[in-house]
Write a protein that holds these residues in place. Structure first.
Motif, mmCIF file in Angstrom:
data_model
loop_
_atom_site.group_PDB
_atom_site.id
_atom_site.type_symbol
_atom_site.label_atom_id
_atom_site.label_comp_id
_atom_site.label_asym_id
_atom_site.label_seq_id
_atom_site.Cartn_x
_atom_site.Cartn_y
_atom_site.Cartn_z
ATOM 1 N N ASN A 46 0.811 -1.215 0.000
ATOM 2 C CA ASN A 46 0.000 0.000 0.000
ATOM 3 C C ASN A 46 0.849 1.273 0.000
ATOM 4 O OD1 ASN A 46 -2.092 1.812 2.138
ATOM 5 N ND2 ASN A 46 -2.705 1.224 0.077
ATOM 6 N N VAL A 47 1.940 1.304 0.767
ATOM 7 C CA VAL A 47 2.707 2.546 0.900
ATOM 8 C C VAL A 47 3.954 2.583 0.024
ATOM 9 C CG1 VAL A 47 1.856 2.927 3.241
ATOM 10 C CG2 VAL A 47 4.084 1.829 2.912
ATOM 11 N N GLY A 48 4.362 1.449 -0.488
ATOM 12 C CA GLY A 48 5.559 1.390 -1.315
ATOM 13 C C GLY A 48 6.774 0.954 -0.510
ATOM 14 N N GLU A 49 7.712 0.338 -1.206
ATOM 15 C CA GLU A 49 8.895 -0.227 -0.554
ATOM 16 C C GLU A 49 9.733 0.846 0.134
ATOM 17 O OE1 GLU A 49 12.813 -2.984 -1.601
ATOM 18 O OE2 GLU A 49 11.213 -2.781 -3.081
ATOM 19 N N GLY A 50 9.918 1.988 -0.508
ATOM 20 C CA GLY A 50 10.740 3.046 0.074
ATOM 21 C C GLY A 50 10.179 3.555 1.386
ATOM 22 N N ALA A 51 8.893 3.896 1.391
ATOM 23 C CA ALA A 51 8.256 4.396 2.614
ATOM 24 C C ALA A 51 8.273 3.327 3.689
ATOM 25 C CB ALA A 51 6.820 4.841 2.322
ATOM 26 N N PHE A 52 8.052 2.081 3.295
ATOM 27 C CA PHE A 52 8.079 0.984 4.252
ATOM 28 C C PHE A 52 9.457 0.873 4.904
ATOM 29 C CE2 PHE A 52 8.979 -3.499 5.213
ATOM 30 C CZ PHE A 52 7.986 -3.746 6.151
ATOM 31 N N CYS A 53 10.497 0.824 4.085
ATOM 32 C CA CYS A 53 11.853 0.608 4.607
ATOM 33 C C CYS A 53 12.354 1.785 5.437
ATOM 34 C CB CYS A 53 12.815 0.300 3.462
ATOM 35 S SG CYS A 53 12.538 -1.337 2.734
ATOM 36 N N ARG A 54 11.839 2.988 5.192
ATOM 37 C CA ARG A 54 12.249 4.167 5.963
ATOM 38 C C ARG A 54 11.381 4.394 7.200
ATOM 39 N NH1 ARG A 54 12.192 6.114 0.703
ATOM 40 N NH2 ARG A 54 10.230 7.193 1.092
ATOM 41 N N SER A 55 10.374 3.572 7.395
ATOM 42 C CA SER A 55 9.380 3.815 8.443
ATOM 43 C C SER A 55 9.885 3.476 9.848
ATOM 44 C CB SER A 55 8.114 2.994 8.167
ATOM 45 O OG SER A 55 8.363 1.618 8.365
ATOM 46 N N THR A 56 9.245 4.110 10.811
ATOM 47 C CA THR A 56 9.489 3.795 12.227
ATOM 48 C C THR A 56 9.105 2.354 12.505
ATOM 49 O OG1 THR A 56 9.082 6.091 12.815
ATOM 50 C CG2 THR A 56 8.917 4.491 14.595
ATOM 51 N N LEU A 57 8.123 1.855 11.797
ATOM 52 C CA LEU A 57 7.696 0.461 11.941
ATOM 53 C C LEU A 57 8.893 -0.462 11.734
ATOM 54 C CD1 LEU A 57 4.560 -1.162 10.315
ATOM 55 C CD2 LEU A 57 6.807 -2.183 10.068
ATOM 56 N N VAL A 58 9.635 -0.260 10.669
ATOM 57 C CA VAL A 58 10.795 -1.105 10.377
ATOM 58 C C VAL A 58 11.883 -0.906 11.424
ATOM 59 C CG1 VAL A 58 12.672 -1.511 8.719
ATOM 60 C CG2 VAL A 58 10.313 -1.356 7.923
ATOM 61 N N ARG A 59 12.109 0.339 11.827
ATOM 62 C CA ARG A 59 13.121 0.588 12.857
ATOM 63 C C ARG A 59 12.770 -0.145 14.151
ATOM 64 N NH1 ARG A 59 13.115 5.567 10.433
ATOM 65 N NH2 ARG A 59 11.858 6.638 12.005
ATOM 66 N N LYS A 60 11.496 -0.109 14.537
ATOM 67 C CA LYS A 60 11.075 -0.802 15.761
ATOM 68 C C LYS A 60 11.217 -2.308 15.607
ATOM 69 C CE LYS A 60 8.103 2.668 17.800
ATOM 70 N NZ LYS A 60 6.823 2.944 18.448
ATOM 71 N N ALA A 61 10.809 -2.832 14.470
ATOM 72 C CA ALA A 61 10.929 -4.282 14.244
ATOM 73 C C ALA A 61 12.381 -4.715 14.319
ATOM 74 C CB ALA A 61 10.318 -4.659 12.895
ATOM 75 N N ASN A 62 13.268 -3.957 13.697
ATOM 76 C CA ASN A 62 14.693 -4.313 13.702
ATOM 77 C C ASN A 62 15.330 -4.164 15.074
ATOM 78 O OD1 ASN A 62 14.891 -5.182 11.059
ATOM 79 N ND2 ASN A 62 15.310 -3.135 10.290
ATOM 80 N N ALA A 63 14.720 -3.347 15.924
ATOM 81 C CA ALA A 63 15.213 -3.196 17.296
ATOM 82 C C ALA A 63 14.656 -4.287 18.213
ATOM 83 C CB ALA A 63 14.847 -1.819 17.841
ATOM 84 N N GLY A 64 13.829 -5.172 17.654
ATOM 85 C CA GLY A 64 13.250 -6.258 18.437
ATOM 86 C C GLY A 64 11.910 -5.924 19.057
ATOM 87 N N ASP A 65 11.387 -4.740 18.781
ATOM 88 C CA ASP A 65 10.094 -4.312 19.321
ATOM 89 C C ASP A 65 8.993 -4.580 18.287
ATOM 90 O OD1 ASP A 65 7.953 -3.129 20.613
ATOM 91 O OD2 ASP A 65 8.719 -1.073 20.434
ATOM 92 N N VAL A 66 8.696 -5.849 18.073
ATOM 93 C CA VAL A 66 7.707 -6.210 17.054
ATOM 94 C C VAL A 66 6.317 -5.739 17.463
ATOM 95 C CG1 VAL A 66 6.701 -8.095 15.717
ATOM 96 C CG2 VAL A 66 9.119 -8.133 16.262
ATOM 97 N N GLN A 67 6.002 -5.776 18.748
ATOM 98 C CA GLN A 67 4.707 -5.290 19.206
ATOM 99 C C GLN A 67 4.571 -3.793 18.879
ATOM 100 O OE1 GLN A 67 3.757 -6.284 23.242
ATOM 101 N NE2 GLN A 67 1.633 -5.682 23.017
ATOM 102 N N GLY A 68 5.626 -3.033 19.113
ATOM 103 C CA GLY A 68 5.628 -1.617 18.766
ATOM 104 C C GLY A 68 5.517 -1.405 17.266
ATOM 105 N N ALA A 69 6.163 -2.288 16.501
ATOM 106 C CA ALA A 69 6.078 -2.204 15.042
ATOM 107 C C ALA A 69 4.641 -2.428 14.578
ATOM 108 C CB ALA A 69 7.012 -3.219 14.399
ATOM 109 N N CYS A 70 3.980 -3.410 15.158
ATOM 110 C CA CYS A 70 2.579 -3.673 14.810
ATOM 111 C C CYS A 70 1.705 -2.464 15.147
ATOM 112 C CB CYS A 70 2.056 -4.905 15.543
ATOM 113 S SG CYS A 70 2.810 -6.463 15.026
ATOM 114 N N ALA A 71 1.984 -1.829 16.279
ATOM 115 C CA ALA A 71 1.207 -0.656 16.695
ATOM 116 C C ALA A 71 1.392 0.506 15.725
ATOM 117 C CB ALA A 71 1.604 -0.240 18.107
ATOM 118 N N GLU A 72 2.548 0.590 15.085
ATOM 119 C CA GLU A 72 2.810 1.671 14.130
ATOM 120 C C GLU A 72 1.823 1.654 12.962
ATOM 121 O OE1 GLU A 72 5.168 4.334 13.852
ATOM 122 O OE2 GLU A 72 5.254 3.900 15.987
#
Length: 103
Positions: A46-72
């Motif tokens: 829906n948002v595109g690969e670039g927006a996805f990869c730059r998102s806080t969602l991805v940063r949270k997931a990569n930091a191990g905060d998957v619950q926070g990523a889902c909340a994003e």
């Protein structure tokens, strides 16, 4: 306009459209459940690969905060500066799918 397709044709077209967006999931280095993978793929589609990869969602997931990523997902409900009911519903469904495997 005016075209009709079988259910199978629609599924095939969707699959062809989704496959290129699956690469966006490579931005996440943490293991994901099937539900998280499906939710994030839907979001990236829906948002595109670039927006996805730059998102806080991805940063949270990569930091191990998957619950926070889902909340994003719930934050991405605006287009053109307006909150859209369709995006609210889509993100709620993605978030539910994402959180489905969390304890």
């Amino acid at each position: 306009m005016g075209q009709t397709f079988t259910r199978q044709q629609c599924q095939d077209m969707l699959y062809q459209d989704l496959v290129p967006h699956a690469n966006a999931l490579g931005c996440i280095s943490q293991p994901l459940t099937d539900g998280q993978r499906a939710a994030f793929l839907s979001f990236a589609f829906n948002v595109g690969e670039g927006a996805f990869c730059r998102s806080t969602l991805v940063r949270k997931a990569n930091a191990g905060d998957v619950q926070g990523a889902c909340a994003e997902l719930s934050r991405w409900t605006y287009a053109g500066g307006k909150q859209l009911p369709g995006l609210v519903q889509r993100r709620a469904a993605e978030r539910q799918m994402c959180e489905g495997g969390l304890a």
